[in-house]
Design an enzyme around this catalytic site. Structure first.
Site, PDB file in Angstrom:
ATOM      1  N   TRP A  18     -30.438 -34.439 -37.850  1.00  0.00           N
ATOM      2  CA  TRP A  18     -29.173 -34.030 -38.462  1.00  0.00           C
ATOM      3  C   TRP A  18     -29.288 -32.676 -39.147  1.00  0.00           C
ATOM      4  O   TRP A  18     -28.380 -31.862 -39.054  1.00  0.00           O
ATOM      5  CB  TRP A  18     -28.637 -35.114 -39.403  1.00  0.00           C
ATOM      6  CG  TRP A  18     -28.123 -36.258 -38.590  1.00  0.00           C
ATOM      7  CD1 TRP A  18     -28.676 -37.508 -38.459  1.00  0.00           C
ATOM      8  CD2 TRP A  18     -26.990 -36.250 -37.708  1.00  0.00           C
ATOM      9  NE1 TRP A  18     -27.953 -38.261 -37.569  1.00  0.00           N
ATOM     10  CE2 TRP A  18     -26.923 -37.531 -37.092  1.00  0.00           C
ATOM     11  CE3 TRP A  18     -26.034 -35.304 -37.370  1.00  0.00           C
ATOM     12  CZ2 TRP A  18     -25.921 -37.863 -36.165  1.00  0.00           C
ATOM     13  CZ3 TRP A  18     -25.035 -35.627 -36.449  1.00  0.00           C
ATOM     14  CH2 TRP A  18     -24.993 -36.897 -35.864  1.00  0.00           C
ATOM     15  N   ASP A  64     -26.286 -32.963 -47.482  1.00  0.00           N
ATOM     16  CA  ASP A  64     -25.569 -33.878 -46.587  1.00  0.00           C
ATOM     17  C   ASP A  64     -26.008 -35.305 -46.941  1.00  0.00           C
ATOM     18  O   ASP A  64     -27.048 -35.776 -46.501  1.00  0.00           O
ATOM     19  CB  ASP A  64     -25.926 -33.544 -45.134  1.00  0.00           C
ATOM     20  CG  ASP A  64     -25.354 -34.568 -44.152  1.00  0.00           C
ATOM     21  OD1 ASP A  64     -24.676 -35.519 -44.585  1.00  0.00           O
ATOM     22  OD2 ASP A  64     -25.599 -34.396 -42.942  1.00  0.00           O
ATOM     23  N   LYS A  70     -20.810 -44.948 -43.252  1.00  0.00           N
ATOM     24  CA  LYS A  70     -22.055 -45.682 -43.482  1.00  0.00           C
ATOM     25  C   LYS A  70     -21.951 -46.508 -44.760  1.00  0.00           C
ATOM     26  O   LYS A  70     -21.966 -47.731 -44.723  1.00  0.00           O
ATOM     27  CB  LYS A  70     -23.227 -44.721 -43.512  1.00  0.00           C
ATOM     28  CG  LYS A  70     -23.342 -43.972 -42.176  1.00  0.00           C
ATOM     29  CD  LYS A  70     -24.161 -42.733 -42.291  1.00  0.00           C
ATOM     30  CE  LYS A  70     -23.964 -41.793 -41.120  1.00  0.00           C
ATOM     31  NZ  LYS A  70     -24.250 -42.360 -39.806  1.00  0.00           N
TER      32      LYS A  70
HETATM   33  N1  PMP Z   1     -25.155 -36.118 -41.079  1.00  0.00           N
HETATM   34  C1  PMP Z   1     -25.844 -37.262 -41.048  1.00  0.00           C
HETATM   35  C2  PMP Z   1     -27.038 -37.421 -41.941  1.00  0.00           C
HETATM   36  C3  PMP Z   1     -25.448 -38.301 -40.202  1.00  0.00           C
HETATM   37  O1  PMP Z   1     -26.145 -39.449 -40.164  1.00  0.00           O
HETATM   38  C4  PMP Z   1     -24.301 -38.127 -39.381  1.00  0.00           C
HETATM   39  C5  PMP Z   1     -23.784 -39.208 -38.475  1.00  0.00           C
HETATM   40  N2  PMP Z   1     -24.645 -40.174 -38.083  1.00  0.00           N
HETATM   41  C6  PMP Z   1     -23.639 -36.902 -39.428  1.00  0.00           C
HETATM   42  C7  PMP Z   1     -24.075 -35.929 -40.301  1.00  0.00           C
HETATM   43  C8  PMP Z   1     -22.425 -36.646 -38.588  1.00  0.00           C
HETATM   44  O2  PMP Z   1     -21.367 -37.360 -39.109  1.00  0.00           O
HETATM   45  P1  PMP Z   1     -19.978 -37.528 -38.372  1.00  0.00           P
HETATM   46  O3  PMP Z   1     -20.232 -38.238 -37.104  1.00  0.00           O
HETATM   47  O4  PMP Z   1     -19.172 -38.298 -39.360  1.00  0.00           O
HETATM   48  O5  PMP Z   1     -19.393 -36.173 -38.147  1.00  0.00           O
END
Ligand code: PMP
Length: 359
Positions: free
Chosen positions: A101, A171, A195
């Site tokens: 990520w 994040d 989450k």
């Molecule tokens: N950052 C992290 C740490 C994530 O786990 C995720 C999704 N699993 C995201 C960003 C992306 O999030 P979204 O799909 O809501 O755009």
């Protein structure tokens, strides 16, 4: 039948929240309508939205000089919105790269700024967070971005990096509300909702006042922090149901005793699962112990050819979504706030039995 859902997200939600949403679906607060059908500008929804924010502020002890924004486009949207709002073209931005990520965040930010990766854990296959103090923050960086919890490989920082005057951007998608956090250490926190908070597609942004007003003129208005703050996140029609659901989840967290109680429960859940894995010859977790995630626990089995059977048999007993992320394989148990200790115990019991019959 409700299952124990170990998905990394969209993830399990607290049952009382779902039951309340179900009960209110046809008649929300005596309106004769669902919350999805009322005006977002009407008194009832405006109060509902404000209450969600107030509860979150209380839970996280968010200082008064921070704005809370309820935005769309998920956390991924913020990979672009953060550089557009906080940095000018050509600015240098520091990044800690600790997993998939943070790598995606860097890739997206590269369209708008010059990323400088000051700690890169990729050579070690993303199995730890960099040690505290092991990286040098550039004092001229527009901000430092990091991912306190990497959802895919289960790598988590055990500390908040010190960045001096450089704003710290985090994040928190997969760890927000899992334990107390000192918001004042951050310039900006963002977190996708699916989450620990509710419905996918929404992203909560907590931003310090002094970081507003720096957005590039090309920033989309719906992601312009200053404009959204000035309009209580209602520059356009917000995702009303998702916002309402956030409020229900925040209240549920409050009912559980707030973030300290949540933290104790989450620590106990994680300790039980890692303790079992470490005590077994059959299962293993590749992450350095001081960097192990409380929320996402990846694990491997000694006979990888049995992975599919493990996941299928677990699912048949009501323990679902235990396959690892498609990019890394193996298994992963995500044990967010809504996963009760009983679910973790049921998983451990299943793992013992699977080992007994296949080990
Ligand atoms: N950052 C992290 C740490 C994530 O786990 C995720 C999704 N699993 C995201 C960003 C992306 O999030 P979204 O799909 O809501 O755009």
């Amino acid at each position: 039948m409700r299952v124990y859902n170990f998905s990394a997200g969209p993830a399990m939600l607290p049952e009382p929240v779902l039951a309340r949403a179900r009960d209110e679906l046809l008649d929300w607060g005596g309106s004769g309508m669902s919350v999805m059908e009322v005006s977002h500008r009407g008194k009832a929804f405006v109060e509902c939205a404000a209450e969600a924010e107030a509860t979150l502020r209380q839970l996280m002890a968010i200082p008064d000089d921070y704005r809370v924004l309820f935005l769309q486009g998920g956390a991924f949207g913020q990979f672009a919105a953060v550089p557009l709002n906080l940095a000018a073209e050509g600015d240098r931005v520091d990044f800690l790269s600790t997993g998939d990520w943070s790598a995606k965040a860097i890739r997206e930010a590269r369209k708008y700024v010059v990323p400088s990766v000051i700690a890169d854990e990729k050579p070690g296959n993303y199995t730890k967070a960099p040690a505290d103090g092991s990286f040098q923050v550039n004092p001229t960086a527009a901000y430092l971005h990091y991912t306190p919890n990497e959802t895919i490989r289960g790598v988590e920082f055990g500390y908040v990096p010190a960045t001096g005057d450089v704003p710290l951007v985090a994040d928190l998608s997969s760890t927000i509300l899992s334990r107390p956090v000192n918001v004042s250490k951050f310039g900006l926190i963002y977190a996708g909702a699916q989450k620990n908070m509710g419905q996918s597609g929404m992203c909560v942004v907590i931003v310090r006042d002094d970081l507003l007003g720096r957005a590039r003129p090309t920033t989309p208005a719906v992601w312009n922090y200053e404009q959204m703050a000035a309009n209580d996140s209602m520059l356009n029609t917000p995702p009303t149901f998702g916002w309402y659901l956030l409020g229900l989840v925040y209240r549920w967290v409050q009912d559980q005793g707030g973030l300290s109680a949540m933290g104790e429960r989450n620590r106990a859940k994680a300790d039980a699962l890692y303790g079992f894995i470490d005590g077994s010859e059959f299962y293993s977790n590749p992450v350095q112990p001081d960097s192990r995630s409380w929320m996402n626990v990846p694990f491997l089995i000694a006979r990888p050819e049995l992975e599919k059977a493990f996941v299928a048999e677990a699912s048949a007993t009501g323990l679902t979504n235990l396959a690892g992320h498609r990019s890394v394989g193996g298994m992963r148990a995500s044990i967010y706030n809504a996963m009760p200790i009983e679910g973790v115990q049921a998983l451990i019991d299943f793992m013992k039995e699977f080992e007994r019959t296949n080990g």
